[in-house]
Motif scaffolding. Sequence first.
Motif, PDB file in Angstrom:
ATOM      1  N   ILE A  26       0.894  -1.156  -0.137  1.00 54.92           N
ATOM      2  CA  ILE A  26       0.067  -0.023   0.042  1.00 54.92           C
ATOM      3  C   ILE A  26       0.724   1.173  -0.108  1.00 54.92           C
ATOM      4  O   ILE A  26       0.763   2.191  -0.810  1.00 54.92           O
ATOM      5  N   GLY A  27       1.726   1.191   0.770  1.00 51.14           N
ATOM      6  CA  GLY A  27       2.796   2.393   0.891  1.00 51.14           C
ATOM      7  C   GLY A  27       3.349   2.569  -0.412  1.00 51.14           C
ATOM      8  O   GLY A  27       3.613   3.761  -0.659  1.00 51.14           O
ATOM      9  N   ARG A  28       3.916   1.580  -1.115  1.00 52.32           N
ATOM     10  CA  ARG A  28       4.568   1.601  -2.241  1.00 52.32           C
ATOM     11  C   ARG A  28       3.650   1.952  -3.390  1.00 52.32           C
ATOM     12  O   ARG A  28       4.196   2.803  -4.184  1.00 52.32           O
ATOM     13  N   MET A  29       2.495   1.777  -3.452  1.00 52.39           N
ATOM     14  CA  MET A  29       1.401   2.211  -4.309  1.00 52.39           C
ATOM     15  C   MET A  29       1.246   3.516  -4.142  1.00 52.39           C
ATOM     16  O   MET A  29       1.336   4.375  -5.239  1.00 52.39           O
ATOM     17  N   ALA A  30       1.184   4.140  -3.011  1.00 52.09           N
ATOM     18  CA  ALA A  30       0.957   5.653  -2.871  1.00 52.09           C
ATOM     19  C   ALA A  30       2.141   6.326  -3.340  1.00 52.09           C
ATOM     20  O   ALA A  30       2.132   7.428  -3.992  1.00 52.09           O
TER      21      ALA A  30
ATOM     22  N   GLY B 167       9.821   3.498  -0.308  1.00 53.24           N
ATOM     23  CA  GLY B 167      10.348   2.507  -1.487  1.00 53.24           C
ATOM     24  C   GLY B 167      10.732   1.206  -1.188  1.00 53.24           C
ATOM     25  O   GLY B 167      11.198   0.627  -2.051  1.00 53.24           O
ATOM     26  N   LEU B 168      10.710   0.690  -0.074  1.00 56.32           N
ATOM     27  CA  LEU B 168      11.183  -0.663   0.420  1.00 56.32           C
ATOM     28  C   LEU B 168      10.205  -1.618   0.079  1.00 56.32           C
ATOM     29  O   LEU B 168       9.180  -1.363  -0.100  1.00 56.32           O
TER      30      LEU B 168
ATOM     31  N   SER C 105      13.009  -0.849  10.631  1.00 56.12           N
ATOM     32  CA  SER C 105      13.871   0.335  10.932  1.00 56.12           C
ATOM     33  C   SER C 105      13.237   1.638   9.997  1.00 56.12           C
ATOM     34  O   SER C 105      13.952   2.573   9.828  1.00 56.12           O
ATOM     35  N   SER C 106      12.136   1.406   9.478  1.00 59.22           N
ATOM     36  CA  SER C 106      11.541   2.377   8.671  1.00 59.22           C
ATOM     37  C   SER C 106      11.403   3.662   9.142  1.00 59.22           C
ATOM     38  O   SER C 106      11.616   4.729   8.572  1.00 59.22           O
ATOM     39  N   PHE C 107      11.102   3.818  10.521  1.00 60.06           N
ATOM     40  CA  PHE C 107      10.866   5.160  11.386  1.00 60.06           C
ATOM     41  C   PHE C 107      12.089   5.930  11.164  1.00 60.06           C
ATOM     42  O   PHE C 107      12.257   7.153  10.962  1.00 60.06           O
TER      43      PHE C 107
END
Length: 221
Positions: free
Chosen positions: A26-30, A68-69, A78-80
Amino acid sequence: MIDVFDIMGPIMVGPSSSHTAGAVRIGRMARTLLGEEPAAAALHLHGSFAETGVGHGTDKALIAGLLGLSPDDMDIPSSFEIAANRGMKFSFDETDLRDAHPNSVKMEVTGVSGRLLKMQASSTGGGRIRVDKLDGVYVSFSGDYHTLIVQHMDNQGNLANVTNALALARVNVANMSLHRSSKGGNVMMIIETDDPMPDAIVALIEKQPGILQVIHYRREI
């Protein structure tokens, strides 16, 4: 027919295909639909995303996708920290999205140029997703196909101009749908194809009268 993906699930960093892998997608789509590096994001979690999302790492997975991960990237936890290092700001809260899938999120993502994307999407199971709303217009597409998203004015002739361009491209159309916010309002045309659209055809569609925006989403392998 049941494929291997249905049996084994996606290649991913766990613990949950719905709450983690789907959230990354979902994040990558956005990020793809935004078309640029995100500078800020407000994420509103619904249903089980809100109730159990933190325990499943949904919040970190959504941010990872915006960065973009991919779903199998070991840096998802560790995304934050990665977002902080890149200067991307974000916030989370809970919301009630009427009639939405339990694993849903509404997002407002601002790009580095100031462009704003509003998207509501759901994780439907096994790492699969569905975009349910885009910039105020109800839609329905999964990202399982190469997808052309054409936003245009509600004028006569726009559909014909786009379909003529598709005929020139000789690309097989798998699904096509029209969605509009209201009569006379903006229209969202969703065209799912088996093969990616040539850049020249995308540019041709962009030049047609009444076209407001064209986004070409290339399916991830």
